[in-house]
Scaffold this active site. Structure first.
Site, PDB file in Angstrom:
ATOM      1  N   ARG A  57     -50.995  87.482  30.326  1.00 39.90           N
ATOM      2  CA  ARG A  57     -51.814  86.269  30.450  1.00 39.90           C
ATOM      3  C   ARG A  57     -52.902  86.254  29.382  1.00 39.90           C
ATOM      4  O   ARG A  57     -53.327  85.202  28.909  1.00 39.90           O
ATOM      5  CB  ARG A  57     -52.448  86.184  31.851  1.00 39.90           C
ATOM      6  CG  ARG A  57     -53.069  84.801  32.110  1.00 39.90           C
ATOM      7  CD  ARG A  57     -53.756  84.711  33.459  1.00 39.90           C
ATOM      8  NE  ARG A  57     -54.873  85.613  33.536  1.00 39.90           N
ATOM      9  CZ  ARG A  57     -55.065  86.507  34.506  1.00 39.90           C
ATOM     10  NH1 ARG A  57     -54.207  86.598  35.505  1.00 39.90           N
ATOM     11  NH2 ARG A  57     -56.107  87.310  34.470  1.00 39.90           N
ATOM     12  N   TYR A 109     -54.373  58.902  24.357  1.00 36.75           N
ATOM     13  CA  TYR A 109     -53.314  59.331  25.268  1.00 36.75           C
ATOM     14  C   TYR A 109     -53.722  59.113  26.728  1.00 36.75           C
ATOM     15  O   TYR A 109     -54.814  59.513  27.149  1.00 36.75           O
ATOM     16  CB  TYR A 109     -52.999  60.807  25.011  1.00 36.75           C
ATOM     17  CG  TYR A 109     -51.818  61.321  25.774  1.00 36.75           C
ATOM     18  CD1 TYR A 109     -50.545  60.799  25.559  1.00 36.75           C
ATOM     19  CD2 TYR A 109     -51.964  62.329  26.710  1.00 36.75           C
ATOM     20  CE1 TYR A 109     -49.456  61.273  26.258  1.00 36.75           C
ATOM     21  CE2 TYR A 109     -50.873  62.816  27.412  1.00 36.75           C
ATOM     22  CZ  TYR A 109     -49.619  62.276  27.182  1.00 36.75           C
ATOM     23  OH  TYR A 109     -48.546  62.745  27.882  1.00 36.75           O
ATOM     24  N   ASP A 182     -57.649  65.216  18.406  1.00 36.47           N
ATOM     25  CA  ASP A 182     -56.285  65.327  18.917  1.00 36.47           C
ATOM     26  C   ASP A 182     -55.363  64.903  17.773  1.00 36.47           C
ATOM     27  O   ASP A 182     -55.278  63.728  17.429  1.00 36.47           O
ATOM     28  CB  ASP A 182     -56.094  64.434  20.154  1.00 36.47           C
ATOM     29  CG  ASP A 182     -54.690  64.578  20.760  1.00 36.47           C
ATOM     30  OD1 ASP A 182     -53.747  64.915  20.013  1.00 36.47           O
ATOM     31  OD2 ASP A 182     -54.532  64.325  21.969  1.00 36.47           O
ATOM     32  N   LYS A 207     -44.353  67.730  21.002  1.00 34.18           N
ATOM     33  CA  LYS A 207     -43.919  66.627  20.135  1.00 34.18           C
ATOM     34  C   LYS A 207     -43.323  67.183  18.838  1.00 34.18           C
ATOM     35  O   LYS A 207     -42.514  68.077  18.876  1.00 34.18           O
ATOM     36  CB  LYS A 207     -45.087  65.673  19.902  1.00 34.18           C
ATOM     37  CG  LYS A 207     -45.876  65.324  21.178  1.00 34.18           C
ATOM     38  CD  LYS A 207     -45.119  64.412  22.108  1.00 34.18           C
ATOM     39  CE  LYS A 207     -45.772  64.268  23.487  1.00 34.18           C
ATOM     40  NZ  LYS A 207     -47.180  63.856  23.492  1.00 34.18           N
TER      41      LYS A 207
HETATM   42  C1  LIG Z   1     -48.150  64.104  24.485  1.00 31.28           C
HETATM   43  C2  LIG Z   1     -49.578  64.048  24.113  1.00 31.28           C
HETATM   44  C3  LIG Z   1     -50.521  64.837  24.777  1.00 31.28           C
HETATM   45  C4  LIG Z   1     -50.172  65.713  25.962  1.00 31.28           C
HETATM   46  O1  LIG Z   1     -49.285  66.734  25.654  1.00 31.28           O
HETATM   47  P1  LIG Z   1     -48.337  67.448  26.746  1.00 31.28           P
HETATM   48  O2  LIG Z   1     -47.677  68.520  25.964  1.00 31.28           O
HETATM   49  O3  LIG Z   1     -47.420  66.397  27.261  1.00 31.28           O
HETATM   50  O4  LIG Z   1     -49.238  67.970  27.822  1.00 31.28           O
HETATM   51  C5  LIG Z   1     -51.835  64.761  24.344  1.00 31.28           C
HETATM   52  N1  LIG Z   1     -52.216  63.953  23.346  1.00 31.28           N
HETATM   53  C6  LIG Z   1     -51.340  63.176  22.695  1.00 31.28           C
HETATM   54  C7  LIG Z   1     -51.810  62.293  21.593  1.00 31.28           C
HETATM   55  C8  LIG Z   1     -49.989  63.189  23.066  1.00 31.28           C
HETATM   56  O5  LIG Z   1     -49.130  62.400  22.435  1.00 31.28           O
END
Ligand SMILES: *Cc1c(COP(=O)(O)O)cnc(C)c1O
Length: 381
Positions: A57, A109, A182, A207
């Site tokens: 962890r 998001y 982000d 992504k």
């Molecule tokens: C998909 C996404 C997230 C969240 O990511 P997860 O891996 O689904 O938890 C956060 N910010 C943006 C811009 C995203 O496209």
């Protein structure tokens, strides 16, 4: 080994394959093999002494190899998390607490906004939501003063608005706030927020970074040692560490990052032309297309185009007809994967978008096949 020979920095293809690599050891595997262990053997020294692992962890070799690679792409020190949301939560709650003012995008998001509404407010953080196209003016007016943490999402998901990271970074530094970006939509190859003045870059590696639609992962990179230490203890204490199989698959996927992104962007350029010319489509957004409201800032601040576009069809039924007629454009959420997908955002609720608003994520199929398939499907709308 760090990216960049003495003469000039390595390109994205080389960095995708080689970032974070340790110096070769004769007889060792060419690629890091996954280490599946929760506890490790302990000696007579305290756990963690001499960098020895004690419990996964807190950290383990497969994760460190992946983090070394992603951190090098970002230009900072990286910690991986189980999901993108786990990474964003870590940034918010390791860097801010009860009573602190936090500025978040109002058009970012959806789950980040739910986190703010349902959890951060309950924990006593004061959340201000600012639209991405307005945050630069808000910063210039001095209205970020008093904030502990400012979070940008650029390009924003799903509407693909872009803001000037360096301009906001100057204002947040002057105001004594931390700036986190982000960077999911741009990806670490498409934009380097740390080089633009942000202290923290965070993203969903579910992504494009891993890009095969079979993993959940996220990460944070930072140039600030104090923030890194706080994030590390947050992850250890809350247990949002990814498992070794995810880290290993993520690292394996990273080798083709540059190739995937290049094909996705080439596909997006062709799809943008089709969408721009088609009578059933309006409101096309792709920050790399001349004339797009984000084009000037995007081409100044971003390093390369991506494969995500958004546009509007007349209504939900029109999107249904398009999807019914398409063979290569699959209805699915998420983006950045090798498959081309379409997501009608209004079906999820939460985003302030019309019923026919769709996000297109271009995969790595052949450009002509994708364009022909989408043209035929749109002609049925
Ligand atoms: C998909 C996404 C997230 C969240 O990511 P997860 O891996 O689904 O938890 C956060 N910010 C943006 C811009 C995203 O496209």
């Amino acid at each position: 080994m760090t990216a960049g020979g003495p003469a000039r920095p390595w390109g994205d293809g080389t960095r995708s394959v080689r970032a974070g690599e340790a110096a070769p050891v004769p007889g060792a595997p060419l690629r890091p093999s996954p280490v599946f262990a929760a506890p490790f053997h302990l000696g007579d020294r305290p756990p963690g002494a001499d960098g020895a692992d004690g419990y996964a962890r807190t950290g383990q070799p497969t994760l460190r190899a992946f983090e070394a690679a992603v951190g090098e792409l970002d230009g900072g020190r990286c910690l991986s998390f189980a999901t993108g949301m786990a990474a964003i939560t870590a940034v918010l709650l390791a860097c801010a607490g009860a009573g602190d003012r936090v500025v978040l995008p109002s058009d970012g998001y959806y789950t980040t906004r739910l986190l703010a509404r349902d959890e951060l407010a309950r924990l006593g953080l004061r959340v201000d939501l600012v639209p991405t196209p307005e945050v630069e003016a808000v910063a210039a007016r001095g209205d970020l003063g008093g904030a502990r943490l400012v979070v940008l999402e650029t390009p924003s998901n799903p509407q693909l608005d872009v803001c000037d990271i360096a301009a906001v970074a100057r204002a947040t530094r002057a105001a004594g706030a931390l700036l986190a970006v982000d960077n999911t939509t741009a990806s670490p190859l498409g934009q380097r927020p740390l080089a633009l003045g942000a202290q923290v870059t965070v993203g969903s590696d579910t992504k494009a970074l891993t890009g095969h639609s079979d993993l959940l992962l996220g990460h944070v990179s930072t140039t600030d040692e104090e923030v890194l230490a706080r994030l590390r203890s947050w992850r250890d204490h809350t247990g949002s560490t990814p498992g070794p199989f995810e880290a290993w698959l993520g690292h394996r996927s990273l080798s083709t990052f540059d190739l995937r992104l290049a094909r996705q962007a080439a596909n997006a350029a062709a799809v943008a032309e089709l969408l721009a010319a088609h009578p059933a489509v309006s409101g096309l957004r792709w920050p790399w297309r001349p004339g797009d409201p984000s084009h000037a800032v995007a081409s100044r601040q971003m390093l390369r185009p991506g494969g995500v576009l958004s546009a509007e069809l007349p209504d939900a039924a029109a999107v249904g007809r398009m999807l019914g007629a398409a063979r290569l454009w699959t209805a699915a959420t998420s983006f950045g994967g090798v498959h081309s997908t379409v997501d009608r955002r209004a079906q999820w609720g939460g985003d302030d978008v019309p019923p026919g608003f769709v996000r297109f994520s271009c995969g790595i199929e052949d450009t002509d096949d994708l364009v022909d398939d989408l043209r035929a499907a749109l002609d049925r709308v």
